[in-house]
Structures are given as structure tokens and as C-alpha cells.
Design an enzyme around this catalytic site. Structure first.
Site, PDB file in Angstrom:
ATOM      1  N   GLU A 115      -6.393  -7.982  -0.693  1.00  0.00           N
ATOM      2  CA  GLU A 115      -6.484  -7.755   1.399  1.00  0.00           C
ATOM      3  C   GLU A 115      -7.940  -6.836   1.545  1.00  0.00           C
ATOM      4  O   GLU A 115      -8.584  -6.304   0.567  1.00  0.00           O
ATOM      5  CB  GLU A 115      -5.322  -6.596   1.577  1.00  0.00           C
ATOM      6  CG  GLU A 115      -5.272  -6.264   3.299  1.00  0.00           C
ATOM      7  CD  GLU A 115      -4.130  -6.107   3.646  1.00  0.00           C
ATOM      8  OE1 GLU A 115      -2.962  -5.789   3.408  1.00  0.00           O
ATOM      9  OE2 GLU A 115      -5.016  -4.875   4.146  1.00  0.00           O
ATOM     10  N   GLU A 151       0.284  -1.238   0.127  1.00  0.00           N
ATOM     11  CA  GLU A 151       0.051   0.058  -0.269  1.00  0.00           C
ATOM     12  C   GLU A 151       1.136   1.577  -0.120  1.00  0.00           C
ATOM     13  O   GLU A 151       1.141   1.581   1.108  1.00  0.00           O
ATOM     14  CB  GLU A 151      -0.966   0.121   1.253  1.00  0.00           C
ATOM     15  CG  GLU A 151      -2.130  -0.815   1.004  1.00  0.00           C
ATOM     16  CD  GLU A 151      -2.953  -0.920   2.469  1.00  0.00           C
ATOM     17  OE1 GLU A 151      -2.344   0.012   3.277  1.00  0.00           O
ATOM     18  OE2 GLU A 151      -3.884  -1.695   2.262  1.00  0.00           O
TER      19      GLU A 151
HETATM   20  C1  IDC Z   1      -2.649  -3.439  10.591  1.00  0.00           C
HETATM   21  C2  IDC Z   1      -2.627  -4.570  11.874  1.00  0.00           C
HETATM   22  C3  IDC Z   1      -2.706  -4.004  12.970  1.00  0.00           C
HETATM   23  C4  IDC Z   1      -1.195  -3.906  12.980  1.00  0.00           C
HETATM   24  C5  IDC Z   1      -1.157  -2.356  12.111  1.00  0.00           C
HETATM   25  C6  IDC Z   1       0.442  -2.507  11.762  1.00  0.00           C
HETATM   26  O1  IDC Z   1      -3.974  -4.823  11.291  1.00  0.00           O
HETATM   27  O2  IDC Z   1      -2.542  -4.800  14.144  1.00  0.00           O
HETATM   28  O3  IDC Z   1      -0.961  -3.402  13.964  1.00  0.00           O
HETATM   29  O4  IDC Z   1      -1.277  -2.601  10.581  1.00  0.00           O
HETATM   30  O5  IDC Z   1       0.841  -0.951  10.692  1.00  0.00           O
HETATM   31  C7  IDC Z   1      -3.913  -2.228   5.876  1.00  0.00           C
HETATM   32  C8  IDC Z   1      -2.604  -2.682   5.892  1.00  0.00           C
HETATM   33  C9  IDC Z   1      -2.955  -3.993   6.882  1.00  0.00           C
HETATM   34  C10 IDC Z   1      -3.608  -3.335   7.923  1.00  0.00           C
HETATM   35  C11 IDC Z   1      -4.805  -3.031   7.935  1.00  0.00           C
HETATM   36  C12 IDC Z   1      -5.562  -2.502   9.406  1.00  0.00           C
HETATM   37  O6  IDC Z   1      -2.064  -3.309   4.824  1.00  0.00           O
HETATM   38  O7  IDC Z   1      -0.962  -4.045   7.002  1.00  0.00           O
HETATM   39  O8  IDC Z   1      -3.159  -4.092   8.842  1.00  0.00           O
HETATM   40  N1  IDC Z   1      -4.428  -2.448   6.732  1.00  0.00           N
HETATM   41  O9  IDC Z   1      -5.167  -1.593   9.452  1.00  0.00           O
HETATM   42  N2  IDC Z   1      -4.483  -1.386   4.663  1.00  0.00           N
HETATM   43  C13 IDC Z   1      -5.761  -0.766   5.403  1.00  0.00           C
HETATM   44  C14 IDC Z   1      -5.826  -1.656   6.525  1.00  0.00           C
END
Ligand code: IDC
Length: 443
Positions: A267, A180
Site C-alpha cells: 500500500e 497495519e
Molecule cells: C483509509 C481510507 C479512508 C477510510 C479509512 C478507514 O482512505 O477512506 O475512511 O481508511 O479507517 C492506511 C490504511 C488504510 C487507510 C489509508 C489512508 O491501511 O486503510 O485508508 N492508510 O488513511 N495506512 C496508512 C494510510
């Protein structure tokens, strides 16, 4: 002899019961041995064996850098996903930064080289498990806090060189080169990066499917569609979190598809974009329907027991595989029930809209409905209500082109619409509803 016969009967019965109790389901012709290597044709991911639209219904790990992610990389865990829930692909999300990151280990008490080796070993465990289980697997370079993939372009090139050489003979491996991009990273920044990384992979693995992230946390597929890359077998990432991303983001997807962009949802979550907060199954359902209508693959975030609403396992669940319903979070229950229902629906396009709806009031508060047959329908679903908005509407499923509604209320106006469906796997794919017609019940 009688005893032997009895014994055989008992053994057979026990076997049948045992099979029924495991509740095991076979993913309908959607494994690597069915589709073979994947390629991109027009907007679709297709099987190089049969040419049909290949649909991956997958699950993403949480960060394999952390103990909420890597413990679920195993043959046992993946086979539970496959056998119990019809999952045919997994995504291995490797964060590039944050604690234990591949490029910046941020405070982890090991050398960067040791961190890298550990992470590559975890990927290898995942690829091997997926391969043994006839599943597809995405190796994801999980750019997030580092924002612009160009920041660690050198490391990315070295990493993908190594991965594509190691897995060049694996038909089941896909490469996702930047999860992302965000923080103002433009599409032209991303294409600059992609134009350097893709040839590195191509050199070792000339036909592998490569997935490229899009600006603003992989939301701007409409922007990528204006100026796509010129490589073959490339797809573009769209990510959504149902409680945050709704109609306007689905519109971005529709725009991208109409411009011919091949999209993969590597995702998605039911939660808010933070990965926590409310979950919205209504919006998630709209999303999955739209993705299915377009034969798009999708991967749920995430296979984890972390205490956040996007996690598919119940918070604190200690089981690392063999999860039953009571081990799943709310999101997990929803996602897996959808996957089971949709199993085998792969490339079934929705049937056409029904035409020629006619309503007639028959004696004794009945209504006779007729319509034109749709060539590709397996049946029809009629909805009727006494209000235009179809609140508390009743539904009736029929397989011919007429049906009679009974016990209606006199002097009331009824609104009627219907749609065709096709059977697919254990579920149904619905077409669009026809225009609404109304009639007053006089007799
Ligand atoms: C989030 C995880 C969270 C962690 C964080 C780290 O759910 O536990 O602490 O990342 O930075 C994304 C990302 C994905 C995110 C997820 C939710 O690709 O890494 O994971 N998210 O925020 N894009 C949109 C949402």
C-alpha cells in the site's frame, strides 16, 4: 476485383486505427503465465519459472466492505487496469473492523455471518477476475482500528484456513495476514500471531507467498529485519504516504534491505497518511525510483472514487471500469502514467556510476566532454548549469561517450555531471550521477 481490394484495404486501415485508438498496452512479460508461481529468494520476489525478479505494479481496492470499494471488483475494472495502465496485480483490502467489518460489523444491519459470507463472495469475484486476466491478487486481512492482530487471531486462522484451501491451486494468490498493526503492537506480538497463522496457510498451500505487516502501521521494516521469521516465502510490509513519509522512512527501507529483509509495499499513496490532504509527486517519484532500483513490488491505494486525494478515480466518477484520463484523479493520473512508463522495467538493475569525466573549453564558447564507457549503459544523460545546485540545468542525452555543449556564456563557470541509463520497457532506469566537475569558459 478492384472493389474487393479497396474494401480489404479500407477494412485493414480501420482495424489498425481501432487498435491504435484503444491505446491498449501489454504488460511486458509480467503476468502469471510469464512468472508462474512466485517465491522469495534473498530480498527478492522471484518467478519460480525463470528465476528472474518478479515485480508487481499493483493497485489496492479501497475497503471491499464499502460501496467505495467493492463495486470495482470485476473483470471489466481489472482488465482496464491491466490493458490501459500496465497493472499486473490487485490487492483486495478486507477491513476486519469498522462498519461491515469481517470480525466486527459495527452497526451493519445484517448478521455477522451474512457479512462474512458477502465479503468472501466479493473476494471470490476478485480472485476469479484476476485469474482469468492472468493477474496476481493479494487477499488482505486489513487490520487497522483493531490495532493488534492477536485480537482476532482465532477468526484470522479460520479465515486463512478457508482461503488457502479454496485457492490452493491458484499460483496467483498471495496472502497478507495483517495490514497495519499499530497502537503499540510490538514486533514480538506480530511474530506470535504470524507463527500461528502461517502454518495454517502452509498446510493447504505450502509455497504461497505470505506477507506480514510490521509495527507502527507497517513502517518498521527495520525492526522486523533485526528478528525476521524463520518461514520460507515470507515478505514484510512497508507502507508509505508520500506527503507524510519521506527520507527517514526510505532510510528504514534501506536498512531493512541491507539486512536482507524481503519487503513488499502492499500500500502506498501520494497523499498524507490520512488518505487525504496534499499529494506529493516529487516524494512519490523518489519512492518509486528507490523501489524499482531494488526490484520491490508496490500497490497504490486506492481504486475508488471517494472524495479523498489518495483515491485514484475522480471524486464522484460513476464509471466502474473503462476509465480514461478524464475519469482519473490527480493521484490516479500520476500513478497510471508512472506505471505505463515503467511497464516492463521489472528486474532491470540501475547501471553503474560513470567515471573519468573530463571537461575542455574549445573555441567559440564550446565545451567538449568525455568520460569512460560504462559496460551496461544504453546511453548517458549530461546535466549542466552555471550554478552548483544545478538550478535550471540543461540536459542532453547521448549514446556515445563524448558530447559537445555549444553556445555557452563567456567568463561563466559551468558545472557538469552525468549519469548512465539503461532502456527498460518504454522507460529508462538511471544510474547515480558522477561527481560534479566545473570549468570556466574563457574562449
Ligand atoms: C483509509 C481510507 C479512508 C477510510 C479509512 C478507514 O482512505 O477512506 O475512511 O481508511 O479507517 C492506511 C490504511 C488504510 C487507510 C489509508 C489512508 O491501511 O486503510 O485508508 N492508510 O488513511 N495506512 C496508512 C494510510
Amino acid at each position: 476485383m478492384c472493389k474487393k481490394l479497396m474494401r480489404d484495404i479500407i477494412i485493414t486501415c480501420m482495424l489498425v486505427i481501432a487498435i491504435a485508438m484503444t491505446g491498449s498496452i501489454k504488460a511486458d512479460a509480467s503476468g502469471v503465465s510469464d512468472y508462474g508461481a512466485l517465491k522469495v529468494s534473498g530480498t527478492k520476489l522471484v518467478s519460480s519459472k525463470t528465476g528472474e525478479n518478479a515485480v508487481l505494479r499493483g493497485v489496492s481496492t479501497h475497503g471491499i466492505n464499502w460501496d467505495v470499494g467493492y463495486p470495482y471488483i470485476s473483470r471489466e475494472a481489472f482488465s482496464t487496469l491491466k490493458d490501459n495502465y500496465g497493472v499486473n496485480a490487485v490487492r483486495l483490502a478486507m477491513y476486519t473492523t469498522e462498519y461491515y467489518g469481517y470480525c466486527d460489523k459495527a452497526g451493519a444491519g445484517e448478521s455477522q455471518d451474512t457479512v462474512r459470507k458477502t465479503l468472501k463472495d466479493r473476494i471470490d469475484t476478485g480472485v476469479k477476475a484476476a485469474t482469468e486476466l492472468d493477474m496476481y491478487v493479494i487477499i488482505d486481512w486489513h487490520v487497522l482500528n483493531d490495532q493488534n492482530p492477536n485480537k482476532y487471531k482465532k477468526e484470522a486462522k479460520a479465515f486463512f484456513k478457508e482461503m488457502s484451501s479454496k485457492y490452493s491451486s491458484n499460483d496467483n494468490v498471495l496472502y497478507e495476514i495483517c495490514n497495519e498493526p499499530n497502537g503499540g503492537t510490538s514486533w514480538s506480538d506480530i511474530t506470535k500471531y504470524a507463527k500461528e497463522v502461517i502454518p495454517v496457510i502452509r498446510k493447504n498451500d505450502p509455497d504461497a507467498v505470505i506477507i506480514v505487516g510490521t509495527p507502527t502501521w507497517s513502517q518498521d521494516v527495520d525492526v522486523a529485519a533485526e528478528n525476521p521469521l524463520s518461514f520460507d516465502n515470507v515478505m514484510y510490509t512497508l507502507h508509505f504516504y508520500a506527503a507524510t513519509h519521506k527520507d527517514s522512512y526510505r532510510d528504514k527501507l534501506k536498512t531493512a534491505i541491507s539486512k536482507g529483509l524481503p519487503v513488499m509495499v502492499t500500500e502506498y499513496g501520494l497523499s498524507e497518511a490520512s488518505g487525504a490532504g496534499n499529494i506529493d509527486t516529487g516524494e512519490a517519484n523518489k519512492w518509486l525510483n528507490l523501489l524499482d532500483e531494488n526490484g520491490i513490488s508496490y500497490f497504490a491505494w486506492s481504486l475508488s472514487n471517494k472524495d479523498e486525494s489518495s483515491a485514484l478515480l475522480k471524486s464522484g466518477t460513476s464509471k466502474k471500469s473503462g476509465w480514461g484520463s478524464s475519469d482519473l484523479s490527480k493521484a490516479g493520473k500520476w500513478v497510471f502514467s508512472q506505471y505505463k512508463k515503467r511497464n516492463g522495467m521489472a528486474s532491470v538493475p540501475a547501471p553503474a556510476k560513470v567515471t573519468g569525466l573530463k571537461l575542455k573549453n574549445a573555441k567559440s564558447r564550446k565545451m567538449v566532454i568525455k568520460w569512460n564507457a560504462s559496460l551496461d549503459a544504453g546511453g548517458y544523460q549530461v546535466a549542466y548549469a552555471t550554478n552548483k545546485k544545478f538550478k535550471k540545468a540543461k540536459k542532453k542525452t547521448v549514446t556515445n561517450t563524448t558530447c559537445t555543449l555549444k553556445k555557452l556564456k563567456k567568463k561563466k563557470t559551468y558545472y557538469v555531471k552525468l549519469r548512465a541509463y539503461k532502456k527498460a520497457g518504454t522507460g529508462k532506469v538511471f544510474g547515480k550521477y558522477c561527481a560534479v566537475k566545473k570549468i570556466k569558459i574563457k574562449k
